[in-house]
Write an enzyme that holds these catalytic residues in place. Structure first.
Site, PDB file in Angstrom:
ATOM      1  N   PHE A 127      41.624  39.453   8.542  1.00 41.19           N
ATOM      2  CA  PHE A 127      42.806  40.256   8.216  1.00 41.19           C
ATOM      3  C   PHE A 127      42.616  41.708   8.653  1.00 41.19           C
ATOM      4  O   PHE A 127      41.519  42.259   8.587  1.00 41.19           O
ATOM      5  CB  PHE A 127      43.067  40.254   6.704  1.00 41.19           C
ATOM      6  CG  PHE A 127      43.479  38.920   6.154  1.00 41.19           C
ATOM      7  CD1 PHE A 127      44.807  38.544   6.133  1.00 41.19           C
ATOM      8  CD2 PHE A 127      42.523  38.046   5.641  1.00 41.19           C
ATOM      9  CE1 PHE A 127      45.186  37.314   5.612  1.00 41.19           C
ATOM     10  CE2 PHE A 127      42.899  36.815   5.108  1.00 41.19           C
ATOM     11  CZ  PHE A 127      44.241  36.453   5.104  1.00 41.19           C
ATOM     12  N   ASP A 128      43.717  42.308   9.074  1.00 42.24           N
ATOM     13  CA  ASP A 128      43.819  43.760   9.141  1.00 42.24           C
ATOM     14  C   ASP A 128      44.141  44.247   7.727  1.00 42.24           C
ATOM     15  O   ASP A 128      44.485  43.436   6.852  1.00 42.24           O
ATOM     16  CB  ASP A 128      44.920  44.144  10.131  1.00 42.24           C
ATOM     17  CG  ASP A 128      45.205  45.632  10.114  1.00 42.24           C
ATOM     18  OD1 ASP A 128      44.253  46.416  10.231  1.00 42.24           O
ATOM     19  OD2 ASP A 128      46.388  45.998   9.950  1.00 42.24           O
ATOM     20  N   LYS A 129      44.040  45.534   7.494  1.00 42.90           N
ATOM     21  CA  LYS A 129      44.284  46.050   6.148  1.00 42.90           C
ATOM     22  C   LYS A 129      45.690  46.625   6.004  1.00 42.90           C
ATOM     23  O   LYS A 129      46.553  46.027   5.379  1.00 42.90           O
ATOM     24  CB  LYS A 129      43.245  47.115   5.796  1.00 42.90           C
ATOM     25  CG  LYS A 129      43.503  47.829   4.474  1.00 42.90           C
ATOM     26  CD  LYS A 129      42.480  48.934   4.244  1.00 42.90           C
ATOM     27  CE  LYS A 129      42.896  49.848   3.106  1.00 42.90           C
ATOM     28  NZ  LYS A 129      44.057  50.703   3.454  1.00 42.90           N
TER      29      LYS A 129
END
Length: 380
Positions: free
Chosen positions: A75-77
């Site tokens: 995941f990206d944040k």
């Protein structure tokens, strides 16, 4: 099929001429490769429709094969695990710098930026002075010449050109390398982020987090959603390197939303972009989460695996049917009318089997866990 039909017809012409045409016609009809040619496209079409019911648009249907093999989701944040609506929590100002002036300068720099951080300054009126040379450096920040002086807003190393920061903040504003202000930002955890992570982990899927944000903020968020593997302060190239290292163990699903995520989304074995994300990110993704709901990811992986299993079933059925029906027809045991029924029935079986993918079971998602429910506000 045509060569087999001609061969069978010639053999029967030599053995029993009056049945040659009948048997050749039966072989031609019964061996029509309809079921085999429908095995893949019907399953992919049904799976795409099933995903659409979950709010997921399939950009590249062939990616479902890779998606079925995914054992890790990265995941990206900002904008992915969080809602992307960044706000200014506090400011630190250098001596003699008015608060309104610092905000106006930041708003001027971020006026045309596409990163979610720009939204934190969207409500502030930008300056009207002479502005030129505005450019956005992916993963670093934005800079421009305002009234002949170079202003930068972004990471401390970028804004201060390598010098040590004295002001606290997630992003720093500088002029000609001298710091003017530090902005502490806050973002809100997406409502279903923790539940989605828990569902994936309970299904045996590993999770990881790659972010360009500061270590303290990334560590805090990773702890709240239950992600043990995370890396902070990652440039777009560093994200690509980290993802490729992770994919040495097998294909991974990358989930992101921003312009900075486009390169890593394009290099991932399979990728998904948030529906509210940047157009560039969606252009590089294989899947688009139209509703920006992370909770559908376990269902997406389950449906991808069911799709590949269905394709294998369709192909096995098609080969099995032909292995039995063609020799029977070639031996004169199947009249043309029965061959037509058999050919149609085999196609119907393949289509019916694929249509089962339209049913999305409610139990595909595990029950919500305690860590998941309410939105949580991050603290710097």
């Amino acid at each position: 099929v045509l060569m087999l039909t001609v061969l069978v017809g010639l053999v029967w012409w030599w053995l029993l001429p009056e049945r040659a045409f009948e048997v050749a016609l039966a072989v031609l009809v019964v061996s029509c490769p309809c079921a085999l040619s429908l095995a893949l496209p019907t399953a992919l079409a049904a799976a795409s429709q099933g995903l659409a019911r979950l709010g997921v648009m399939v950009v590249r249907p062939a990616a479902l094969e890779t998606l079925a093999q995914v054992r890790e989701v990265v995941f990206d944040k900002t904008g992915t695990l969080t809602d992307g609506r960044i706000r200014i929590a506090s400011m630190a100002l250098a001596d003699g710098v008015p608060r309104e002036r610092a905000l106006a300068l930041a708003a001027t720099l971020e006026r045309e930026a596409t990163h979610p951080i720009a939204r934190a300054f969207a409500a502030t009126q930008p300056l009207s002075g002479e502005i030129s040379g505005r450019r956005q450096i992916a993963g670093e920040g934005v800079e421009a010449l305002i009234d002949g002086r170079r202003y930068r807003l972004g990471r401390a190393a970028f804004a201060l050109e390598g010098r040590t920061a004295e002001l606290a903040g997630d992003v720093l504003l500088s002029v000609d390398g001298a710091e003017l202000a530090g902005f502490a930002l806050e973002d809100q955890l997406r409502g279903d982020a923790a539940a989605a992570i828990a569902d994936l982990q309970s299904a045996g899927v590993a999770t990881a987090l790659l972010s360009g944000d500061s270590r303290s903020r990334v560590a805090a968020l990773a702890s709240r959603v239950g992600i043990g593997q995370w890396q902070a302060e990652q440039s777009p190239q560093a994200k690509i390197d980290a993802l490729e290292q992770a994919q040495q163990q097998g294909p991974a699903l990358m989930v992101g939303d921003g312009v900075n995520d486009a390169p890593v989304l394009g290099r991932a074995a399979v990728s998904a972009a948030m529906g509210q994300g940047a157009d560039l990110a969606k252009a590089h993704a294989d899947l688009i989460l139209l509703g920006s709901r992370l909770r559908v990811l376990p269902q997406v992986l389950t449906l991808a695996r069911r799709t590949m299993a269905t394709i294998r079933q369709n192909i096995h059925w098609s080969y099995g049917y032909n292995a039995l029906a063609i020799p029977a027809a070639a031996c004169g045991l199947v009249p043309p009318w029965l061959a037509a029924i058999g050919m149609s029935a085999s196609s119907i079986v393949v289509v019916w089997n694929s249509m089962r993918l339209l049913r999305v079971p409610r139990h595909a998602v595990a029950p919500a866990t305690a860590i998941g429910a309410a939105p949580v506000t991050e603290t710097p």
